[in-house]
Motif scaffolding. Sequence first.
Motif, PDB file in Angstrom:
ATOM      1  N   ILE A 103      -9.338  -5.483 -10.792  1.00 34.56           N
ATOM      2  CA  ILE A 103      -8.269  -4.491 -10.599  1.00 34.56           C
ATOM      3  C   ILE A 103      -6.916  -5.189 -10.545  1.00 34.56           C
ATOM      4  N   MET A 104      -6.822  -6.224  -9.724  1.00 32.68           N
ATOM      5  CA  MET A 104      -5.536  -6.881  -9.509  1.00 32.68           C
ATOM      6  C   MET A 104      -4.994  -7.527 -10.789  1.00 32.68           C
ATOM      7  N   ASP A 110       4.244  -3.479 -11.932  1.00 28.77           N
ATOM      8  CA  ASP A 110       5.137  -2.480 -11.349  1.00 28.77           C
ATOM      9  C   ASP A 110       4.410  -1.242 -10.820  1.00 28.77           C
ATOM     10  N   CYS A 111       3.095  -1.299 -10.735  1.00 28.53           N
ATOM     11  CA  CYS A 111       2.329  -0.159 -10.222  1.00 28.53           C
ATOM     12  C   CYS A 111       2.793   0.199  -8.810  1.00 28.53           C
ATOM     13  N   ASP A 112       3.179   1.454  -8.602  1.00 25.91           N
ATOM     14  CA  ASP A 112       3.570   1.887  -7.261  1.00 25.91           C
ATOM     15  C   ASP A 112       2.618   2.932  -6.685  1.00 25.91           C
ATOM     16  N   LEU A 113       1.635   3.361  -7.475  1.00 24.99           N
ATOM     17  CA  LEU A 113       0.621   4.299  -6.996  1.00 24.99           C
ATOM     18  C   LEU A 113      -0.674   4.062  -7.749  1.00 24.99           C
ATOM     19  N   ILE A 114      -1.745   3.805  -6.995  1.00 25.99           N
ATOM     20  CA  ILE A 114      -3.076   3.730  -7.583  1.00 25.99           C
ATOM     21  C   ILE A 114      -3.731   5.084  -7.372  1.00 25.99           C
ATOM     22  N   VAL A 115      -4.264   5.652  -8.435  1.00 25.49           N
ATOM     23  CA  VAL A 115      -5.037   6.886  -8.337  1.00 25.49           C
ATOM     24  C   VAL A 115      -6.477   6.526  -8.674  1.00 25.49           C
ATOM     25  N   GLY A 116      -7.324   6.532  -7.661  1.00 25.62           N
ATOM     26  CA  GLY A 116      -8.727   6.245  -7.863  1.00 25.62           C
ATOM     27  C   GLY A 116      -9.478   7.520  -8.197  1.00 25.62           C
ATOM     28  N   LEU A 125     -12.364  -0.039  -3.032  1.00 29.24           N
ATOM     29  CA  LEU A 125     -11.623  -1.006  -3.846  1.00 29.24           C
ATOM     30  C   LEU A 125     -10.147  -0.622  -3.966  1.00 29.24           C
ATOM     31  N   CYS A 126      -9.879   0.657  -4.207  1.00 29.89           N
ATOM     32  CA  CYS A 126      -8.484   1.107  -4.317  1.00 29.89           C
ATOM     33  C   CYS A 126      -7.755   0.975  -2.986  1.00 29.89           C
ATOM     34  N   ARG A 127      -8.434   1.289  -1.892  1.00 33.53           N
ATOM     35  CA  ARG A 127      -7.831   1.146  -0.568  1.00 33.53           C
ATOM     36  C   ARG A 127      -7.443  -0.311  -0.333  1.00 33.53           C
ATOM     37  N   PHE A 128      -8.356  -1.237  -0.613  1.00 34.40           N
ATOM     38  CA  PHE A 128      -8.082  -2.651  -0.396  1.00 34.40           C
ATOM     39  C   PHE A 128      -6.926  -3.129  -1.272  1.00 34.40           C
ATOM     40  N   LEU A 133      -1.282  -4.789  -2.214  1.00 34.63           N
ATOM     41  CA  LEU A 133      -0.068  -4.592  -3.010  1.00 34.63           C
ATOM     42  C   LEU A 133       1.050  -3.911  -2.222  1.00 34.63           C
ATOM     43  N   LYS A 134       0.708  -3.409  -1.034  1.00 34.20           N
ATOM     44  CA  LYS A 134       1.651  -2.672  -0.186  1.00 34.20           C
ATOM     45  C   LYS A 134       2.183  -1.431  -0.896  1.00 34.20           C
ATOM     46  N   ASN A 135       1.286  -0.757  -1.599  1.00 29.88           N
ATOM     47  CA  ASN A 135       1.671   0.516  -2.194  1.00 29.88           C
ATOM     48  C   ASN A 135       0.636   1.580  -1.822  1.00 29.88           C
TER      49      ASN A 135
END
Length: 172
Positions: A103-104, A110-116, A125-128, A133-135
């Motif tokens: 994932i990383m 520049d990702c500011d939002l992950i949508v799992g 995984l998305c939570r971690f 990433l502090k987003n």
Amino acid sequence: MIYAWGKMMDWNKYLNKKISCTCGREHECDIRHIDVGKNVIDRLPDYIKTDNYKHICIVADVNTEKIAGAPVYKALNNANIEYSKFIFDDVDLIPDEKAIGRIMTQIPDDCDLIVGIGSGTINDLCRFCSHKLKNDYFIIATAPSMDGYASDVAPLIINNSNFAVVKRSINS
């Protein structure tokens, strides 16, 4: 509204606030939105625009993309919201350091939002990754019976041992 224990639950009274508990402690739920019902994926662009996210990154696996990928992509495309995506090709995805690394290394800087799109493993995984990433991250839940959507931990397998990250970074 959600039915729980035979009664209608209004989750909004618990979201993004501190709650005094009968146990004597104060608990906090830092989730901003819970949306349950028919066609809720159609409202995803509203949440993205409300919080002014610009660089959306979709994370799913081959199974969860089959379940909910098309409606997510359709909702974002109809709202003219650009996104990148990373789809695990694993049929049985394991929440380990290899998956985290994939994932990383695949989501844009520049990702500011992950949508799992998924349930247990994708959610963890998305939570971690969002925590590192502090987003923020949203989860499009594909298994309503999974109980970890609002958990404070992301149970992972690191060096073949169970490991839990204690604080999450979740918005919706």
